[in-house]
Design an enzyme around this catalytic site. Structure first.
Site, PDB file in Angstrom:
ATOM      1  N   HIS A 102       0.798  -1.220   0.000  1.00  0.00           N
ATOM      2  CA  HIS A 102       0.000   0.000   0.000  1.00  0.00           C
ATOM      3  C   HIS A 102       0.834   1.275   0.000  1.00  0.00           C
ATOM      4  O   HIS A 102       0.268   2.369  -0.089  1.00  0.00           O
ATOM      5  CB  HIS A 102      -0.922   0.035   1.227  1.00  0.00           C
ATOM      6  CG  HIS A 102      -1.937  -1.066   1.253  1.00  0.00           C
ATOM      7  ND1 HIS A 102      -2.862  -1.252   0.241  1.00  0.00           N
ATOM      8  CD2 HIS A 102      -2.178  -2.048   2.162  1.00  0.00           C
ATOM      9  CE1 HIS A 102      -3.625  -2.293   0.543  1.00  0.00           C
ATOM     10  NE2 HIS A 102      -3.229  -2.795   1.680  1.00  0.00           N
ATOM     11  N   ALA A 103       2.148   1.187   0.123  1.00  0.00           N
ATOM     12  CA  ALA A 103       2.945   2.406   0.240  1.00  0.00           C
ATOM     13  C   ALA A 103       4.387   2.129  -0.146  1.00  0.00           C
ATOM     14  O   ALA A 103       4.835   0.974  -0.202  1.00  0.00           O
ATOM     15  CB  ALA A 103       2.878   2.957   1.663  1.00  0.00           C
ATOM     16  N   LYS A 154       6.774   7.891   4.214  1.00  0.00           N
ATOM     17  CA  LYS A 154       5.905   6.812   3.756  1.00  0.00           C
ATOM     18  C   LYS A 154       4.866   7.410   2.827  1.00  0.00           C
ATOM     19  O   LYS A 154       3.964   8.131   3.261  1.00  0.00           O
ATOM     20  CB  LYS A 154       5.243   6.098   4.937  1.00  0.00           C
ATOM     21  CG  LYS A 154       4.554   4.792   4.560  1.00  0.00           C
ATOM     22  CD  LYS A 154       4.177   3.983   5.781  1.00  0.00           C
ATOM     23  CE  LYS A 154       3.606   2.624   5.393  1.00  0.00           C
ATOM     24  NZ  LYS A 154       3.267   1.794   6.578  1.00  0.00           N
ATOM     25  N   ASP A 184       1.133  -7.283  12.516  1.00  0.00           N
ATOM     26  CA  ASP A 184       2.041  -7.507  11.385  1.00  0.00           C
ATOM     27  C   ASP A 184       3.489  -7.449  11.845  1.00  0.00           C
ATOM     28  O   ASP A 184       4.342  -6.854  11.177  1.00  0.00           O
ATOM     29  CB  ASP A 184       1.779  -6.477  10.279  1.00  0.00           C
ATOM     30  CG  ASP A 184       2.437  -6.861   8.948  1.00  0.00           C
ATOM     31  OD1 ASP A 184       2.861  -8.030   8.813  1.00  0.00           O
ATOM     32  OD2 ASP A 184       2.541  -6.001   8.055  1.00  0.00           O
TER      33      ASP A 184
END
Length: 559
Positions: A241-242, A257, A360
Site C-alpha cells: 500500500h505504500a 511513507k 504484522d
C-alpha cells in the site's frame, strides 16, 4: 483539436476509427484528469447547467463512432436519434453533395466548443472534395437539435462549389490533407498531456501554492500541509500500500511513507494510530507529521513523515551482523518493551492510551536504532483494542466484522489460530495480543540465531528467517498450516542454546511459552519483557519497575 469533424470522409477507412478513438480519449482524459488548481478550466471540465441535445446519425459505411461524445437518448426505433452532449454545447453535421443531391453522412456532438459553435443554425461551409463530383459540407451550431437540417448551401460558383467548371481536388490532395490533420491532432494531444503533467507537478510541489480542490473521494488532502523543505532521496522499502523513502525535512533525516491515492483509507488508519495520545515510546518509531506531496511530477498523495533509522530493518541488520550475547539480549528486550507498551492500556499525565494489537510483526517491520535497540514500525494493520479503563466519552473504533479481526500481515509470522481461522472472536482483544506474542517469539528466535555466544566455536550460521530452513524463502499458506498447525513444529532450537550459565533452560522455556499452540498458554508481552530482563540482570530477582502489576509464571525447566 481538429477544426471540424467534417474532414471525416477524407480519411481512409482504416484511419477513421483511430482518429475517433483519439478524439474520444482526449475528451475523456480532459474531462476526468484531476486539475489541482488550473489557471483556467477548459469548457468541458465542468458540466453545463443544461446539456446540449443534438441529432445523432452515422451512415452505415462509417467506421468508428462519435457516440462516446454524448449519451444517446431513446427517441424511437430508427434513425435519426437524439444525443445529449457530454463535453460541449455544440452540434455538428456533415453532408455529402453529389450531382446536386445532398445526403447526410454524420450528425452528433462536437468534442469541444470552438469557433463556429455560436451559430444558431446549421450554416454549411465547404470542407473538401473526396472524389470528383462529390463535395463535403459541414456545419457547427449551438442550439438544441440545430443540426437536424442545414439552412442553405453556399452560392453556386463560390470557391469550391461543385459545378461544370468547379475546382476539383488534385490527385493525392485528400490523403495529404488527412495525414496533416492527423498529425496536428496527435501534436495537440501531446501538448495537452504535457500541460496536464505540469499542472499536477505544480499542485504537488510548489511551496506556498494555492490549496488544491477537494477530490471526489471526500477530500483526502484537506488539512494536510505541503512541506517545502521536504526532500526525497531514495526508496528504502516498497509494500503493498505504500513506498518508504529516505529523505530530509529541515535538515533532519526522515522516513517518508508515501501512499498512492487509492490507499487513502490505509493512510488515514495508520495516521490515526500514530496520533493517539501517549503513543510516544523509545521502542516505537516516532511519528513526526502528516503531509501531502510526491517525489516527482506524478500525482501527489498523502505522506507520513517518520523517524529514520539508517541501520535499517531487523531482517537486514541480522543478515549483515552477528551480535554477542549482551547485544542480542538488548535487542530482544527492547523489542519486547515496545510490544508490551503497545498492548498496554494506560493513563499517563491525564492522557488515555488504549491497548493496540500490531498484527504484522515481522523482521521487516522492526527497525534498528543507533544504540542497537529495536523500534517497532508500520502500524498499517494495527488495531485499537477494547479496554477496561477507557474514558466514558471515548469509544474505540470497531473492526468491520470478523474478517477484519482475522486480517493479518506477513504469512510467515501468522499465529496458528490465524492460519486455520480459529481465532477467538468472543474475546478478540486478548486473542490478537496472543497472536502478536507468537510473532514476537519468531523474531526472538531470529535474533538469538545470530548470537555467536550460543554456537560452538562462536560461529553462527548465516541468517535465516523463521521457518526458512524448513519451508524455504516463500512458503505458501498451506505449507505453513501443515507445519505450524497440523504438525505443531517450530523453528529448531539447538542444544547449545541451553548452555548459558545464567539459566540453562531459560531461552527454550521463553520461546516455547511464547509460541505455544494453545494461545491461552502463551505469555503476555509484559511477561516476556520481565523474563528477558531477568536474563539480562540475573542478580535482580524483582520485576522491572516498568512491568506494572502483571504477574508472570516463574522460569521453570521443562521435562
Amino acid at each position: 483539436m481538429l477544426g471540424t469533424l467534417g474532414v471525416w470522409a477524407l480519411l481512409p477507412t482504416a484511419v477513421q476509427g483511430n482518429v475517433l478513438r483519439l478524439l474520444s480519449a482526449a475528451a475523456f482524459a480532459s474531462a476526468f484528469t484531476p486539475f489541482s488548481n488550473p489557471p483556467r478550466s477548459p469548457p468541458w471540465a465542468s458540466a453545463p447547467p443544461s446539456r446540449r441535445t443534438c441529432v445523432f446519425f452515422e451512415a452505415p459505411g462509417v467506421r468508428g463512432s462519435t457516440k462516446t461524445l454524448g449519451k444517446l437518448l431513446d427517441a424511437g426505433p430508427g434513425p435519426p436519434r437524439i444525443i445529449r452532449c457530454l463535453y460541449s454545447r455544440c452540434c455538428f453535421g456533415i453532408w455529402n453533395l453529389t450531382r446536386d443531391q445532398a445526403q447526410v453522412a454524420m450528425q452528433g456532438c462536437r468534442d469541444s466548443d470552438e469557433p463556429g459553435c455560436e451559430s444558431p443554425q446549421c450554416n454549411l461551409s465547404l470542407r473538401a472534395h473526396p472524389s470528383p463530383g462529390s463535395t463535403l459540407f459541414t456545419c457547427s451550431c449551438g442550439n438544441d437539435l440545430c443540426n437536424a437540417n442545414y439552412s442553405h448551401l453556399p452560392p453556386l460558383g463560390s470557391p469550391g462549389t461543385p459545378g461544370p467548371q468547379g475546382p476539383q481536388a488534385a490527385p493525392g490532395e485528400s490523403i495529404w490533407m488527412a495525414l496533416a490533420l492527423l498529425g496536428l491532432c496527435l501534436l495537440l494531444l501531446l501538448l495537452g498531456s504535457i500541460v496536464v503533467a505540469l499542472l499536477q507537478r505544480k499542485a504537488c510541489r510548489a511551496p506556498g501554492g494555492p490549496e488544491p480542490e477537494l477530490e471526489p473521494d471526500g477530500g483526502w488532502s484537506a488539512g494536510l500541509p505541503e512541506l517545502p523543505d521536504l526532500c526525497f532521496s531514495q526508496v528504502i522499502w516498497e509494500g503493498r500500500h505504500a513506498v518508504v523513502w529516505a529523505g530530509r525535512l529541515q535538515g533532519e533525516l526522515v522516513a517518508i511513507k508515501a501512499f498512492p491515492r487509492r490507499a487513502v483509507a490505509q493512510f488515514r488508519a495508520e495516521r490515526a494510530l500514530y496520533e493517539l495520545p501517549g503513543l510516544q515510546h523509545d521502542h516505537i518509531v516516532r511519528f513526526i507529521t502528516a503531509s501531502r506531496g510526491g517525489p516527482g511530477p506524478g500525482p501527489c498523495g498523502p505522506l507520513l513523515i517518520l523517524e529514520l533509522h539508517p541501520k535499517g530493518s531487523l531482517c537486514h541488520y541480522l543478515a549483515q551482523h552477528a551480535s554477542d550475547w549482551r547485544t542480542s539480549l538488548w535487542m530482544a528486550l527492547s523489542l519486547s518493551q515496545g510490544l508490551a507498551f503497545l498492548h498496554e492500556e494506560r493513563w499517563q499525565d491525564g492522557q488515555y492510551k488504549p491497548g493496540i494489537a500490531h498484527r504484522d510483526l515481522s523482521s521487516q517491520n522492526v527497525l534498528i536504532r543507533e544504540d542497537g535497540s529495536c523500534a517497532i514500525a508500520d502500524l498499517g494493520l494495527a488495531l485499537v483494542l477494547p479496554g477496561l479503563h477507557q474514558p466514558p466519552t471515548w469509544t474505540p473504533p470497531q473492526p468491520r466484522g470478523p474478517a477484519a479481526v482475522m486480517e493479518a500481515g506477513t504469512q510467515r509470522y501468522m499465529a496458528p489460530e490465524l492460519l486455520d481461522k480459529t481465532l477467538d472472536l468472543q474475546d478478540w482483544g486478548a486473542a490478537l495480543r496472543q497472536a502478536d506474542v507468537y510473532s514476537l517469539a519468531l523474531l526472538l528466535w531470529e535474533i538469538l540465531s545470530r548470537c555467536p555466544d550460543l554456537w560452538p566455536d562462536n560461529s553462527p550460521p548465516p541468517f535465516q528467517l523463521a521457518y526458512e530452513a524448513e519451508l524455504g524463502s516463500a512458503p505458501t499458506t498451506c505449507e505453513l498450516w501443515a507445519l505450524a498447525v497440523e504438525q505443531r513444529r517450530r523453528p529448531y532450537i539447538p542444544s547449545t542454546w541451553h548452555r548459558l550459565a545464567t539459566d540453562p533452560s531459560g531461552l527454550r522455556d521463553l520461546l516455547e511459552d511464547c509460541w505455544d499452540a494453545d494461545p491461552e498458554a502463551r505469555l503476555t508481552a509484559e511477561c516476556v519483557r520481565q523474563r528477558l530482563a531477568a536474563l539480562a540482570h540475573p542478580q535482580e530477582a524483582h520485576p522491572d519497575p516498568e512491568g506494572g502489576a502483571d504477574s508472570c509464571p516463574p522460569l521453570h525447566p521443562r521435562d
